[in-house]
Design a protein around this motif. Structure first.
Motif, PDB file in Angstrom:
ATOM      1  N   GLY A  95      47.586  37.353 -11.664  1.00 36.00           N
ATOM      2  CA  GLY A  95      47.401  38.786 -11.559  1.00 36.00           C
ATOM      3  C   GLY A  95      47.301  39.480 -12.902  1.00 36.00           C
ATOM      4  O   GLY A  95      47.203  38.832 -13.956  1.00 36.00           O
ATOM      5  N   PRO A  96      47.335  40.813 -12.903  1.00 43.85           N
ATOM      6  CA  PRO A  96      47.142  41.562 -14.148  1.00 43.85           C
ATOM      7  C   PRO A  96      48.204  41.284 -15.202  1.00 43.85           C
ATOM      8  O   PRO A  96      47.935  41.428 -16.393  1.00 43.85           O
ATOM      9  CB  PRO A  96      47.208  43.023 -13.688  1.00 43.85           C
ATOM     10  CG  PRO A  96      46.866  42.990 -12.238  1.00 43.85           C
ATOM     11  CD  PRO A  96      47.413  41.698 -11.724  1.00 43.85           C
ATOM     12  N   ALA A  97      49.404  40.896 -14.804  1.00 45.18           N
ATOM     13  CA  ALA A  97      50.493  40.682 -15.763  1.00 45.18           C
ATOM     14  C   ALA A  97      50.566  39.240 -16.223  1.00 45.18           C
ATOM     15  O   ALA A  97      51.655  38.703 -16.472  1.00 45.18           O
ATOM     16  CB  ALA A  97      51.825  41.106 -15.140  1.00 45.18           C
ATOM     17  N   ALA A  98      49.436  38.578 -16.345  1.00 46.24           N
ATOM     18  CA  ALA A  98      49.419  37.164 -16.717  1.00 46.24           C
ATOM     19  C   ALA A  98      50.060  36.946 -18.083  1.00 46.24           C
ATOM     20  O   ALA A  98      50.042  37.832 -18.958  1.00 46.24           O
ATOM     21  CB  ALA A  98      47.986  36.650 -16.728  1.00 46.24           C
ATOM     22  N   ALA A 103      40.566  37.053 -21.347  1.00 45.28           N
ATOM     23  CA  ALA A 103      39.338  37.400 -22.065  1.00 45.28           C
ATOM     24  C   ALA A 103      39.198  36.577 -23.339  1.00 45.28           C
ATOM     25  O   ALA A 103      38.110  36.076 -23.670  1.00 45.28           O
ATOM     26  CB  ALA A 103      39.329  38.894 -22.386  1.00 45.28           C
ATOM     27  N   THR A 104      40.304  36.409 -24.047  1.00 45.88           N
ATOM     28  CA  THR A 104      40.262  35.615 -25.278  1.00 45.88           C
ATOM     29  C   THR A 104      39.939  34.168 -24.988  1.00 45.88           C
ATOM     30  O   THR A 104      39.120  33.527 -25.674  1.00 45.88           O
ATOM     31  CB  THR A 104      41.610  35.721 -26.006  1.00 45.88           C
ATOM     32  OG1 THR A 104      41.842  37.085 -26.368  1.00 45.88           O
ATOM     33  CG2 THR A 104      41.623  34.852 -27.260  1.00 45.88           C
ATOM     34  N   LEU A 105      40.561  33.620 -23.950  1.00 46.14           N
ATOM     35  CA  LEU A 105      40.343  32.216 -23.610  1.00 46.14           C
ATOM     36  C   LEU A 105      38.914  31.966 -23.159  1.00 46.14           C
ATOM     37  O   LEU A 105      38.301  30.954 -23.519  1.00 46.14           O
ATOM     38  CB  LEU A 105      41.327  31.787 -22.527  1.00 46.14           C
ATOM     39  CG  LEU A 105      42.794  31.720 -22.976  1.00 46.14           C
ATOM     40  CD1 LEU A 105      43.720  31.609 -21.773  1.00 46.14           C
ATOM     41  CD2 LEU A 105      42.998  30.553 -23.929  1.00 46.14           C
ATOM     42  N   VAL A 106      38.365  32.888 -22.371  1.00 43.00           N
ATOM     43  CA  VAL A 106      36.973  32.738 -21.924  1.00 43.00           C
ATOM     44  C   VAL A 106      36.032  32.809 -23.120  1.00 43.00           C
ATOM     45  O   VAL A 106      35.063  32.035 -23.219  1.00 43.00           O
ATOM     46  CB  VAL A 106      36.636  33.800 -20.867  1.00 43.00           C
ATOM     47  CG1 VAL A 106      35.138  33.826 -20.582  1.00 43.00           C
ATOM     48  CG2 VAL A 106      37.416  33.547 -19.581  1.00 43.00           C
ATOM     49  N   ALA A 107      36.306  33.713 -24.053  1.00 43.25           N
ATOM     50  CA  ALA A 107      35.457  33.839 -25.235  1.00 43.25           C
ATOM     51  C   ALA A 107      35.523  32.588 -26.110  1.00 43.25           C
ATOM     52  O   ALA A 107      34.540  32.224 -26.761  1.00 43.25           O
ATOM     53  CB  ALA A 107      35.878  35.068 -26.036  1.00 43.25           C
ATOM     54  N   SER A 116      40.008  34.194 -11.258  1.00 35.74           N
ATOM     55  CA  SER A 116      41.325  34.817 -11.131  1.00 35.74           C
ATOM     56  C   SER A 116      41.441  35.408  -9.725  1.00 35.74           C
ATOM     57  O   SER A 116      40.656  36.277  -9.341  1.00 35.74           O
ATOM     58  CB  SER A 116      41.509  35.917 -12.177  1.00 35.74           C
ATOM     59  OG  SER A 116      42.746  36.574 -11.981  1.00 35.74           O
ATOM     60  N   ILE A 117      42.416  34.916  -8.962  1.00 35.57           N
ATOM     61  CA  ILE A 117      42.661  35.397  -7.598  1.00 35.57           C
ATOM     62  C   ILE A 117      43.901  36.275  -7.633  1.00 35.57           C
ATOM     63  O   ILE A 117      44.970  35.833  -8.066  1.00 35.57           O
ATOM     64  CB  ILE A 117      42.890  34.220  -6.624  1.00 35.57           C
ATOM     65  CG1 ILE A 117      41.720  33.236  -6.667  1.00 35.57           C
ATOM     66  CG2 ILE A 117      43.113  34.734  -5.209  1.00 35.57           C
ATOM     67  CD1 ILE A 117      41.991  31.934  -5.922  1.00 35.57           C
ATOM     68  N   SER A 118      43.776  37.514  -7.170  1.00 31.80           N
ATOM     69  CA  SER A 118      44.922  38.423  -7.199  1.00 31.80           C
ATOM     70  C   SER A 118      44.902  39.307  -5.960  1.00 31.80           C
ATOM     71  O   SER A 118      43.890  39.402  -5.262  1.00 31.80           O
ATOM     72  CB  SER A 118      44.910  39.264  -8.477  1.00 31.80           C
ATOM     73  OG  SER A 118      43.744  40.052  -8.562  1.00 31.80           O
ATOM     74  N   PRO A 119      46.005  39.983  -5.670  1.00 30.81           N
ATOM     75  CA  PRO A 119      46.097  40.765  -4.426  1.00 30.81           C
ATOM     76  C   PRO A 119      45.047  41.857  -4.319  1.00 30.81           C
ATOM     77  O   PRO A 119      44.394  42.003  -3.279  1.00 30.81           O
ATOM     78  CB  PRO A 119      47.506  41.351  -4.482  1.00 30.81           C
ATOM     79  CG  PRO A 119      48.257  40.467  -5.404  1.00 30.81           C
ATOM     80  CD  PRO A 119      47.288  39.932  -6.390  1.00 30.81           C
ATOM     81  N   TYR A 120      44.886  42.639  -5.376  1.00 29.95           N
ATOM     82  CA  TYR A 120      43.976  43.784  -5.341  1.00 29.95           C
ATOM     83  C   TYR A 120      42.832  43.672  -6.337  1.00 29.95           C
ATOM     84  O   TYR A 120      42.054  44.604  -6.488  1.00 29.95           O
ATOM     85  CB  TYR A 120      44.752  45.072  -5.650  1.00 29.95           C
ATOM     86  CG  TYR A 120      45.767  45.450  -4.598  1.00 29.95           C
ATOM     87  CD1 TYR A 120      45.376  46.082  -3.418  1.00 29.95           C
ATOM     88  CD2 TYR A 120      47.128  45.199  -4.783  1.00 29.95           C
ATOM     89  CE1 TYR A 120      46.304  46.444  -2.451  1.00 29.95           C
ATOM     90  CE2 TYR A 120      48.059  45.553  -3.818  1.00 29.95           C
ATOM     91  CZ  TYR A 120      47.644  46.179  -2.654  1.00 29.95           C
ATOM     92  OH  TYR A 120      48.570  46.533  -1.696  1.00 29.95           O
ATOM     93  N   GLY A 121      42.728  42.548  -7.025  1.00 31.85           N
ATOM     94  CA  GLY A 121      41.817  42.469  -8.149  1.00 31.85           C
ATOM     95  C   GLY A 121      42.541  42.875  -9.420  1.00 31.85           C
ATOM     96  O   GLY A 121      43.626  43.464  -9.388  1.00 31.85           O
ATOM     97  N   LEU A 122      41.949  42.592 -10.555  1.00 30.56           N
ATOM     98  CA  LEU A 122      42.614  42.807 -11.838  1.00 30.56           C
ATOM     99  C   LEU A 122      42.483  44.228 -12.355  1.00 30.56           C
ATOM    100  O   LEU A 122      43.177  44.598 -13.311  1.00 30.56           O
ATOM    101  CB  LEU A 122      42.056  41.833 -12.881  1.00 30.56           C
ATOM    102  CG  LEU A 122      42.314  40.359 -12.594  1.00 30.56           C
ATOM    103  CD1 LEU A 122      41.645  39.487 -13.643  1.00 30.56           C
ATOM    104  CD2 LEU A 122      43.806  40.064 -12.525  1.00 30.56           C
ATOM    105  N   GLU A 123      41.621  45.016 -11.772  1.00 30.22           N
ATOM    106  CA  GLU A 123      41.412  46.386 -12.232  1.00 30.22           C
ATOM    107  C   GLU A 123      41.493  47.335 -11.053  1.00 30.22           C
ATOM    108  O   GLU A 123      41.397  46.924  -9.893  1.00 30.22           O
ATOM    109  CB  GLU A 123      40.057  46.521 -12.935  1.00 30.22           C
ATOM    110  CG  GLU A 123      39.926  45.658 -14.177  1.00 30.22           C
ATOM    111  CD  GLU A 123      38.554  45.783 -14.823  1.00 30.22           C
ATOM    112  OE1 GLU A 123      37.620  46.263 -14.131  1.00 30.22           O
ATOM    113  OE2 GLU A 123      38.406  45.410 -15.988  1.00 30.22           O
TER     114      GLU A 123
END
Length: 793
Positions: A95-98, A103-107, A116-123
């Motif tokens: 979730g958002p509090a990972a 973003a850094t890791l993907v870059a 990323s699977i989360s309850p409401y999405g990350l934003e």
């Protein structure tokens, strides 16, 4: 079968959604490495029944983790970071509090796909909210549509949110991985459980409300289907009557031809308005017969029918035994369903036992992934593929819809003699709209981005044109009863001869063999037959269906299998045959019922709005509540001791709670009736919105019961652009659901509105050589057309 061999998945997830998504990859041959903390994934210790595990990992964890490897570590440690560099796909559920910066890791790793699977999405404004599976169902509108009028609505049992989230997210990931391996373009996928449950279980009520002109949202929208699950002499039997023919045949079966003549029970609204009278008629028939007798009589009339099974009785059904669906898990001690698809008659790889915690720490080669350097402009994952889509209703169209949204050119094939059956749900507009078949909320949502073609495949002229299009198609997909495509002369042997590179994906209800091969089945049938209905509904009522999720669950399994087949085509150099059975997809989503029964001897029962993992949990009426006119329900779910302490603090430690101040989950479960009575009294005069706001601030999962008719206005859906507007030639501007995930590279999903009947006949048929004169003759002969034949040309 090569499948996904050579693909590496790093699994940072915990729970069902991430576990099932990565299980699908492991089943298909990918190397899935589960990264766990020092104490192990907490899910290792889970059983729904709370049964003693005798020192072993929980059976559900073992089912989800077969064929995976386990290492102990964390992102940021050298060994785990080296695994990330070697991965094609990373999956997390933090979730958002990972604890890491995605973003850094993907870059750092161009070409990597991160899911990323989360309850409401990350934003969005709800991204950080405390949650439970139950509050997600309330917040997405799912619970609002399910229940007897005037009574407390109920959740879909069996943690359906997480299972449907697992298969949808796996589809998003495998499509992105395929593109990344071909082009070097990686992807970040932000997946929302709230959105996937809205898609799967609210029956697109928001679009229906738009078609009605968006009148005020008043009263309750909840309902039940009838006939559905009915008592028999020895249990329950399940029906569904989606079409006019099916309800006509059902009345014939009841021995009431007089009711066929009067038409007084033909429509769902007519039956609901006289429910007691109607059910007395139905039960006069069903309760005098055994379930097996009713099933036999209904099946002879091709009425969708099934016995209503539990976790104990599912595995011994004759169809599942004949097809060998269940087998002992390689770790021993319980039985499990196999993956729901075969490629060229082969099952995915034989599973190995789930790994012990850290079994492979220090033993996994962490070579840096070799990916193409992304130079060309990014495309959608399936761009350049053509799909010949003969599916109907929702399960099949949900599959081809996903293929279309991911970039494929999908030609949706109907005929004027037999349009897509889901168009019939537009019949509620038949009295006031000329082209009422274009007003189906299901069709409008499940067919965006497709082109529409009508062809009468029962006639030579139609079949010859179909063959020309199949010769140019990468995928042929269908969900008829098995005998239909053979009847059209479009079996696998014919299609493979026409186009050796084409993949044929078949989605039979019960499989291409076995004693139920030719039975008719819909989503309701699957819920009745797999245990999902058994664990849905109130304990003092009969089992109830979940209202739809098995259609898209089936559809997404078919998409996943089809993309696996695309990988297989690359290995083999020719197309393959895919059988993805609808009921077996549902059996995987209902796996926990069979696993708990076979591992621990416990049959999971329906509990209304309660659950084994939370107490208290339920719906509580608040100020101004009237169940039928103005429902004001608070959804509350206490999963942890900390949440329980926070709830008692918010309530100012009432006297009744003193003996339960330090109660464990098991103790709270035992006192649930007492707690519920006290909470109902405490909350009755409080405003629901105030309760939600204050409870969330204390870290307690809480939600209002959101009405499915106005979902498009939900702040989280608005922020994430889950709904988009179409501009349709007949119904005008309407909002429809899109996909329950966002690609970082994509700001929208809808490029084309759903096609009107036969909308693209001319452009499609001209592409295979038809002249103006040919098209005119085809229309005159009713091989093609744009109006259903039964309402006139």
């Amino acid at each position: 079968m090569q499948g996904l061999k050579g693909i590496r998945v790093v699994d940072l997830s915990s729970g069902i959604a991430g576990g099932y998504a990565t299980k699908l990859f492991a089943d298909a041959g990918a190397d899935v490495i589960k990264v766990e903390p020092e104490g192990g994934d907490p899910f290792r210790r889970w059983t729904a029944s709370g049964h003693e595990r005798d020192g072993r990992d929980g059976a559900l964890f073992r089912f989800l983790s077969g064929s995976k490897r386990s290492v102990v570590g964390a992102v940021g440690e050298p060994d785990v970071d080296a695994l990330l560099a070697s991965a094609d796909l990373v999956v997390d559920t933090e979730g958002p509090a990972a604890s890491f910066d995605r973003a850094t890791l993907v870059a750092q790793h161009p070409g990597l796909v991160w899911l990323s699977i989360s309850p409401y999405g990350l934003e969005g404004p709800y991204a950080d909210r405390p949650w439970s599976e139950f509050t997600i169902q309330a917040e997405c509108g799912s619970i609002s549509v399910r229940g007897l009028t005037g009574q407390e609505p109920y959740q879909a049992g069996g943690r359906t949110t997480e299972w449907i989230g697992g298969v949808f997210s796996a589809v998003a990931a495998i499509a992105a991985v395929r593109l990344a391996r071909a082009t070097g373009h990686g992807e970040f996928i932000d997946f929302s459980l709230q959105e996937v449950m809205a898609y799967g279980t609210t029956n697109f009520m928001d679009t229906m409300w738009g078609l009605l002109g968006r009148p005020p949202v008043e009263g309750s929208v909840q309902s039940t289907e009838t006939p559905s699950i009915e008592p028999t002499r020895d249990g329950y039997v399940g029906f569904n009557t989606n079409s006019a023919q099916q309800i006509s045949d059902f009345l014939l079966m009841l021995g009431r031809p007089d009711l066929r003549e009067t038409g007084e029970f033909n429509l769902a609204g007519q039956r609901s308005a006289r429910i007691e009278e109607w059910e007395a008629i139905v039960h006069a028939y069903t309760t005098e017969r055994t379930t097996a007798e009713v099933v036999e009589e209904a099946a002879l009339l091709r009425i969708p029918v099934a016995p209503v099974l539990s976790g104990a009785t599912v595995p011994i059904h004759e169809q599942f035994e004949a097809r060998g669906v269940f087998s002992e898990d390689p770790s021993g001690g319980f039985i499990r369903p196999r993956p729901p698809y075969k490629v060229d008659g082969q099952e995915p790889r034989t599973p190995t036992a789930a790994p012990a915690l850290g079994e492979h720490t220090g033993k996994v080669e962490a070579h840096k992934a070799v990916r193409p350097v992304a130079t060309d402009a990014r495309t959608l994952p399936l761009e350049g593929l053509r799909v010949f889509d003969t599916t109907a209703w929702w399960a099949g169209p949900s599959a081809s819809h996903m293929l279309a949204c991911l970039g494929a050119d999908v030609i949706h094939v109907e005929s004027i003699q037999r349009p897509d059956g889901m168009r019939s749900t537009g019949g509620m507009f038949a009295g006031g709209k000329d082209a009422w078949w274009e007003y189906s909320m299901f069709f409008l949502n499940a067919n965006t981005n497709k082109r529409g073609l009508t062809l009468d495949l029962t006639r030579d002229e139609g079949r010859e044109l179909a063959k020309k299009l199949i010769a140019e198609s990468d995928i042929v997909i269908e969900n008829f009863s098995p005998r239909v495509m053979e009847g059209f002369g479009l079996d696998w042997e014919t299609i493979h001869a026409l186009n050796p590179n084409s993949i044929m994906t078949r989605m039979p209800a019960f499989g291409l063999d076995g004693p139920w091969r030719d039975h008719v089945g819909f989503a309701q049938t699957m819920e009745q037959m797999t245990g999902l209905a058994w664990c849905t509904g109130h304990p003092d009522d009969r089992p109830r269906i979940q209202r739809g999720p098995c259609d898209p669950i089936s559809g997404m399994h078919a998409v996943f299998a089809t993309i696996v087949a695309l990988f297989e085509r690359e290995h083999l150099g020719h197309g393959v045959h895919v059988e993805c059975t609808m009921v077996e997809g549902a059996l995987n989503a209902a796996a926990e019922q069979v696993i708990e029964s076979s591992a621990y001897g416990v049959v999971l029962e329906r509990e209304g709005n309660r659950a084994p993992w939370a107490a208290p949990q339920g719906l509580y009426p608040c100020a101004g509540h009237d169940a039928g006119a103005t429902p004001k329900w608070l959804a509350l779910s206490i999963e942890t001791d900390a949440q329980w302490a926070a709830l008692l603090e918010w309530l100012d430690h009432p006297e009744w709670s003193a003996p339960l101040t330090n109660a464990s989950l098991a103790e709270r479960r035992a006192a649930h009736d007492e707690i519920d009575a006290a909470l109902r009294k405490a909350l009755a005069d409080l405003e629901v919105d105030r309760c939600v706001e204050e409870l969330l601030a204390k870290g307690v999962p809480a939600a209002p019961l959101v009405d499915a008719r106005a979902l498009g206005d939900h702040p989280q859906f608005v922020a994430r652009r889950f709904f988009e507007e179409i501009d349709h030639a007949v119904v005008g501007r309407q909002r429809v659901m899109t996909l329950p995930f966002r690609f970082a590279s994509r700001d929208h999903w809808v490029d084309l509105p759903p096609p009107t009947l036969g909308e693209h006949n001319d452009e499609i048929l001209r592409s295979v050589g038809c002249s103006d004169e040919d098209l005119e003759k085809l229309a005159t002969d009713q091989i093609i057309g744009s109006r259903p034949a039964r309402v006139g040309a």
